[in-house]
Design a protein around this motif. Structure first.
Motif, PDB file in Angstrom:
ATOM      1  N   SER A  87     -52.478   5.975  31.089  1.00 24.31           N
ATOM      2  CA  SER A  87     -51.954   5.201  29.958  1.00 24.31           C
ATOM      3  C   SER A  87     -50.510   5.580  29.657  1.00 24.31           C
ATOM      4  O   SER A  87     -49.713   4.719  29.269  1.00 24.31           O
ATOM      5  N   LEU A  90     -48.597   3.654  32.150  1.00 23.88           N
ATOM      6  CA  LEU A  90     -48.636   2.222  31.857  1.00 23.88           C
ATOM      7  C   LEU A  90     -47.670   1.883  30.718  1.00 23.88           C
ATOM      8  O   LEU A  90     -46.983   0.862  30.758  1.00 23.88           O
ATOM      9  N   VAL A  91     -47.587   2.759  29.729  1.00 23.34           N
ATOM     10  CA  VAL A  91     -46.581   2.589  28.674  1.00 23.34           C
ATOM     11  C   VAL A  91     -45.182   2.652  29.290  1.00 23.34           C
ATOM     12  O   VAL A  91     -44.302   1.857  28.940  1.00 23.34           O
ATOM     13  N   PHE A  94     -44.315  -0.647  30.865  1.00 23.82           N
ATOM     14  CA  PHE A  94     -43.889  -1.647  29.885  1.00 23.82           C
ATOM     15  C   PHE A  94     -42.499  -1.349  29.332  1.00 23.82           C
ATOM     16  O   PHE A  94     -41.738  -2.263  29.049  1.00 23.82           O
ATOM     17  N   ILE A 164     -50.840   1.419  24.322  1.00 24.08           N
ATOM     18  CA  ILE A 164     -50.469   0.497  25.403  1.00 24.08           C
ATOM     19  C   ILE A 164     -50.282  -0.910  24.844  1.00 24.08           C
ATOM     20  O   ILE A 164     -49.287  -1.586  25.142  1.00 24.08           O
ATOM     21  N   ILE A 165     -51.225  -1.351  24.038  1.00 23.61           N
ATOM     22  CA  ILE A 165     -51.157  -2.704  23.468  1.00 23.61           C
ATOM     23  C   ILE A 165     -49.932  -2.852  22.572  1.00 23.61           C
ATOM     24  O   ILE A 165     -49.204  -3.854  22.649  1.00 23.61           O
ATOM     25  N   THR A 167     -47.133  -1.138  22.689  1.00 24.51           N
ATOM     26  CA  THR A 167     -45.926  -1.131  23.526  1.00 24.51           C
ATOM     27  C   THR A 167     -45.719  -2.475  24.200  1.00 24.51           C
ATOM     28  O   THR A 167     -44.593  -2.995  24.236  1.00 24.51           O
ATOM     29  N   ALA A 168     -46.781  -3.055  24.726  1.00 27.44           N
ATOM     30  CA  ALA A 168     -46.660  -4.359  25.388  1.00 27.44           C
ATOM     31  C   ALA A 168     -46.251  -5.437  24.396  1.00 27.44           C
ATOM     32  O   ALA A 168     -45.361  -6.247  24.686  1.00 27.44           O
ATOM     33  N   LYS A 171     -42.610  -4.975  23.430  1.00 31.25           N
ATOM     34  CA  LYS A 171     -41.709  -5.419  24.502  1.00 31.25           C
ATOM     35  C   LYS A 171     -41.637  -6.947  24.556  1.00 31.25           C
ATOM     36  O   LYS A 171     -40.564  -7.516  24.748  1.00 31.25           O
ATOM     37  N   ILE A 172     -42.767  -7.612  24.368  1.00 27.43           N
ATOM     38  CA  ILE A 172     -42.778  -9.083  24.350  1.00 27.43           C
ATOM     39  C   ILE A 172     -41.984  -9.603  23.152  1.00 27.43           C
ATOM     40  O   ILE A 172     -41.208 -10.550  23.277  1.00 27.43           O
ATOM     41  N   LEU A 183     -43.207 -11.471  30.626  1.00 22.92           N
ATOM     42  CA  LEU A 183     -43.990 -10.423  29.967  1.00 22.92           C
ATOM     43  C   LEU A 183     -45.291 -10.925  29.358  1.00 22.92           C
ATOM     44  O   LEU A 183     -46.266 -10.200  29.279  1.00 22.92           O
ATOM     45  N   SER A 184     -45.299 -12.159  28.902  1.00 22.14           N
ATOM     46  CA  SER A 184     -46.515 -12.642  28.263  1.00 22.14           C
ATOM     47  C   SER A 184     -47.284 -13.524  29.218  1.00 22.14           C
ATOM     48  O   SER A 184     -48.431 -13.626  29.223  1.00 22.14           O
TER      49      SER A 184
END
Length: 184
Positions: A87, A90-91, A94, A164-165, A167-168, A171-172, A183-184
């Motif tokens: 994780s 994964l961050v 992103f 993670i969520i 951060t995503a 970023k979006i 990204l989306s």
């Protein structure tokens, strides 16, 4: 010869072992592909590490399902905690995809995430070393009788998924132009 024969008598292949080996090979081959790309971006590097780490989880289950011996319980040290460094990376993916303008922040997240992982991993190993081993008949595998530390680990893993969520989504939200669609 007696030790080898005794060891091979404890190995049994079943649907669960083959079912664990297939995703392990997929993840590990994908990691090898991503990590061997020349002049790869930092996002690609971190995504390759994510696949490598997530490939260890089904590989651990392959060993645990194939080896019918209490010693197979120690593979839980891999599968139980490996999602934390995955994780973290994964961050990082992103943060670096498609570009990163805040590298110091990303480095801080990387190092602090690994420090948290090492502390949680050490705590998990320490507690489970003192726990008895049990055979889980409903799942057909050996495990530690350490529900409290596994509950703690579950909460930490849940928090890492939330990170993670967030951060995503962050970023979006901050993406512009065509990057929003990528990204989306």
């Amino acid at each position: 010869m007696g030790i080898l024969l005794d060891f091979t008598n404890k190995i049994y292949f079943s649907f669960s072992t083959v079912g664990s080996l297939i995703p392990a090979l997929f993840f590990l081959l994908t990691a090898a592909f991503l990590l061997r790309i020349e002049n790869k971006s930092r996002a690609t590097f971190h995504l390759g590490i994510v696949y490598l780490l997530f490939g260890l989880v089904p590989l651990d289950y392959f060993i645990n399902f194939a080896l019918y011996d209490p010693v197979s319980v120690y593979t839980r040290w891999i599968s139980a905690v490996i999602s934390l460094p995955a994780s973290v990376h994964l961050v990082q993916f992103f943060l670096y995809f498609p570009e990163n303008k805040k590298t110091k922040f990303a480095d801080f997240i990387l190092y602090s995430g690994w420090m948290i992982t090492i502390v949680v991993w050490g705590y998990y190993v320490f507690v489970t070393c003192q726990s008895p081993k049990i055979y889980n008949f409903s799942g057909h595998y050996w495990d530690f009788d350490a529900d409290s530390v596994q509950e703690f680990l579950g909460i930490v893993l849940f928090i890492s998924v939330i990170c993670i969520i967030i951060t995503a989504l962050w970023k979006i939200y901050h993406a512009h132009g065509k990057d929003v669609w990528v990204l989306s």
